[in-house]
Write an enzyme that holds these catalytic residues in place. Sequence first.
Site, PDB file in Angstrom:
ATOM      1  N   LYS A 291     -14.400  -4.592   7.939  1.00 38.28           N
ATOM      2  CA  LYS A 291     -14.799  -5.230   6.767  1.00 38.28           C
ATOM      3  C   LYS A 291     -13.737  -6.478   6.596  1.00 38.28           C
ATOM      4  O   LYS A 291     -13.798  -7.620   5.820  1.00 38.28           O
ATOM      5  CB  LYS A 291     -14.646  -4.394   5.403  1.00 38.28           C
ATOM      6  CG  LYS A 291     -13.274  -3.627   5.385  1.00 38.28           C
ATOM      7  CD  LYS A 291     -12.540  -4.604   4.475  1.00 38.28           C
ATOM      8  CE  LYS A 291     -11.195  -3.539   4.187  1.00 38.28           C
ATOM      9  NZ  LYS A 291     -10.136  -4.505   3.339  1.00 38.28           N
TER      10      LYS A 291
ATOM     11  N   SER B 133      -7.599  -9.454  -2.640  1.00 34.42           N
ATOM     12  CA  SER B 133      -7.612  -9.494  -1.229  1.00 34.42           C
ATOM     13  C   SER B 133      -6.780 -10.490  -0.356  1.00 34.42           C
ATOM     14  O   SER B 133      -7.001 -11.677  -0.861  1.00 34.42           O
ATOM     15  CB  SER B 133      -9.073  -9.430  -0.687  1.00 34.42           C
ATOM     16  OG  SER B 133      -8.979  -9.667   0.760  1.00 34.42           O
TER      17      SER B 133
ATOM     18  N   SER C 199      -9.750  -0.115  -2.361  1.00 38.07           N
ATOM     19  CA  SER C 199      -8.560   0.419  -3.151  1.00 38.07           C
ATOM     20  C   SER C 199      -7.567  -0.653  -2.993  1.00 38.07           C
ATOM     21  O   SER C 199      -6.536  -0.683  -2.202  1.00 38.07           O
ATOM     22  CB  SER C 199      -7.991   1.558  -2.351  1.00 38.07           C
ATOM     23  OG  SER C 199      -8.106   1.506  -1.037  1.00 38.07           O
TER      24      SER C 199
ATOM     25  N   GLU D  54      -4.665  -8.036   7.674  1.00 34.96           N
ATOM     26  CA  GLU D  54      -5.275  -7.411   8.978  1.00 34.96           C
ATOM     27  C   GLU D  54      -6.361  -7.991   9.536  1.00 34.96           C
ATOM     28  O   GLU D  54      -6.626  -7.869  10.849  1.00 34.96           O
ATOM     29  CB  GLU D  54      -5.612  -5.798   8.726  1.00 34.96           C
ATOM     30  CG  GLU D  54      -4.356  -5.113   8.320  1.00 34.96           C
ATOM     31  CD  GLU D  54      -3.858  -4.389   9.535  1.00 34.96           C
ATOM     32  OE1 GLU D  54      -3.846  -4.841  10.636  1.00 34.96           O
ATOM     33  OE2 GLU D  54      -3.092  -3.374   9.357  1.00 34.96           O
TER      34      GLU D  54
ATOM     35  N   TRP E 120       0.732  -1.176  -0.020  1.00 36.04           N
ATOM     36  CA  TRP E 120      -0.071  -0.202   0.140  1.00 36.04           C
ATOM     37  C   TRP E 120       0.867   1.128  -0.073  1.00 36.04           C
ATOM     38  O   TRP E 120       0.507   2.003  -0.649  1.00 36.04           O
ATOM     39  CB  TRP E 120      -1.066   0.019   1.358  1.00 36.04           C
ATOM     40  CG  TRP E 120      -2.204   0.627   1.188  1.00 36.04           C
ATOM     41  CD1 TRP E 120      -2.660   1.616   2.284  1.00 36.04           C
ATOM     42  CD2 TRP E 120      -2.973   0.983  -0.097  1.00 36.04           C
ATOM     43  NE1 TRP E 120      -3.777   2.374   1.910  1.00 36.04           N
ATOM     44  CE2 TRP E 120      -3.848   2.279   0.378  1.00 36.04           C
ATOM     45  CE3 TRP E 120      -2.821   1.218  -1.313  1.00 36.04           C
ATOM     46  CZ2 TRP E 120      -4.861   2.639  -0.292  1.00 36.04           C
ATOM     47  CZ3 TRP E 120      -3.827   2.036  -2.434  1.00 36.04           C
ATOM     48  CH2 TRP E 120      -4.719   2.617  -1.777  1.00 36.04           C
TER      49      TRP E 120
ATOM     50  N   VAL F  25       0.594  -8.839   5.010  1.00 46.36           N
ATOM     51  CA  VAL F  25      -0.336  -8.761   6.192  1.00 46.36           C
ATOM     52  C   VAL F  25      -1.681  -9.033   5.797  1.00 46.36           C
ATOM     53  O   VAL F  25      -2.074  -8.590   4.582  1.00 46.36           O
ATOM     54  CB  VAL F  25      -0.272  -7.127   6.882  1.00 46.36           C
ATOM     55  CG1 VAL F  25      -1.058  -6.005   6.103  1.00 46.36           C
ATOM     56  CG2 VAL F  25      -0.599  -7.295   8.288  1.00 46.36           C
TER      57      VAL F  25
ATOM     58  N   THR G  89     -13.281  -6.446  -0.793  1.00 44.61           N
ATOM     59  CA  THR G  89     -12.305  -7.336   0.049  1.00 44.61           C
ATOM     60  C   THR G  89     -12.934  -8.781   0.155  1.00 44.61           C
ATOM     61  O   THR G  89     -12.423  -9.820  -0.049  1.00 44.61           O
ATOM     62  CB  THR G  89     -12.103  -6.867   1.146  1.00 44.61           C
ATOM     63  OG1 THR G  89     -11.937  -5.418   1.149  1.00 44.61           O
ATOM     64  CG2 THR G  89     -10.915  -7.424   1.709  1.00 44.61           C
TER      65      THR G  89
END
Length: 349
Positions: A207, A270, A154, A297, A21, A295, A264
């Site tokens: 999410k 994702s 995104s 999350e 990111w 990662v 996602t």
Amino acid sequence: MTNAPASPPPPTVAVLGAGSWGTALALHCARRGLPVRLWTRSVEHYEAMAAARVNARYLPEFPFPDNLAVEHDLGRALAGAGFVILAIPSHGLRATLHLVQAALAELAAAAPRPYYLVAAKGVEIDSLRTMADVVHETLPKEHAERMAVLGGPSFAAEVARGLPTAVVIASADAAAAAAIQQWMHGDGLRVYATDDVVGVELGGAFKNVIALAAGVCDGAGLGQNARAALITRGLAEIGRLCIALGADPVTLSGLAGLGDLVLTCTGGLSRNRRVGLALGQGRALQEILDEMGMVAEGVNNTLSAHRLAQREQVEMPITQIMHAILYEGMSVRRAVAALMQRDLKPERD
Ligand SMILES: NC(=O)C1=CN([C@@H]2O[C@H](COP(=O)(O)OP(=O)(O)OC[C@H]3O[C@@H](n4cnc5c(N)ncnc54)[C@H](O)[C@@H]3O)[C@@H](O)[C@H]2O)C=CC1
Ligand SMILES: O=C(CO)COP(=O)(O)O
């Protein structure tokens, strides 16, 4: 005729965190004509990117433009920066901000008060603090109050490719949101603004939990109907918790809620969905994470969402089941049965 006041020169951007990111956002800002410094904590990663002029580990197909420099020295990355993007995963943000605070003290006069954009999507598992809370707890007040948070559907790889993307920036400081919106809007990125920091942050964090569950659903071959039901009921449950914590309900039906949730839960890029997919196929969590090397999350956010739901006494059945799968050894088969055998409910519950 009076000349219109000259618009201020574009700020130097310091992007902290050279993962997927951070790199995508650095590429985007560089394409917008902003001078960018991409900082990584890893000397080896810094040397590799400086030599190859590409982030071979995370986004190998996107060479760095000339106005994107790589940094390993935090002071040098921050010196003179008018815009700081925090793209560190949620578990590492507090430690990184302590380094930032120390570097700012060193820089003193050379450190203008930049605007900060939190790009992480998570809630600290021990403190249950949001990323905005962590900024307020670690940076000097005159810096922390110039913060915004970023949300919305995104995927980094698509932003890096310049594909059409819409995001939302939330800040209590309207000037911060407006400035960052101006700097980032364009070149394929549509940037909306809101003042609902809580809603954007928590929508983005939670999410990830539902995306894990959607991956489990697909990995276990439960079908499209089941996934659609899961996304719908997932939005309902994360909405309950977000609203209990102060979010504006409208935010949850926007880019940072519904938008990011759908992306996602259904998008092959994702990482959270990919982890869930492998879990649904019977693989062990640690093996999945070690192999992915990035990662997800949702693994930590399942813990923080579960703990917040208990504290706020909010019913979150999907989060509870994901917690049972990730942390209590529940099998996917038993998890599905448990969800399907819950008491009958009015849909509004
Ligand atoms: N990859 C994506 O498509 C998107 C990611 N995000 C969010 O951005 C945040 C960062 O994720 P990614 O860049 O995707 O992760 P990543 O796994 O691609 O990269 C993580 C980067 O952070 C560094 N890092 C890890 N722990 C650190 C620490 N304690 N201190 C400093 N650096 C540390 C790693 O070395 C690595 O360079 C996450 O919260 C994620 O949810 C948000 C939108 C899109
Ligand atoms: O937040 C994201 C897209 O908006 C990235 O999702 P993953 O972390 O599941 O890859």
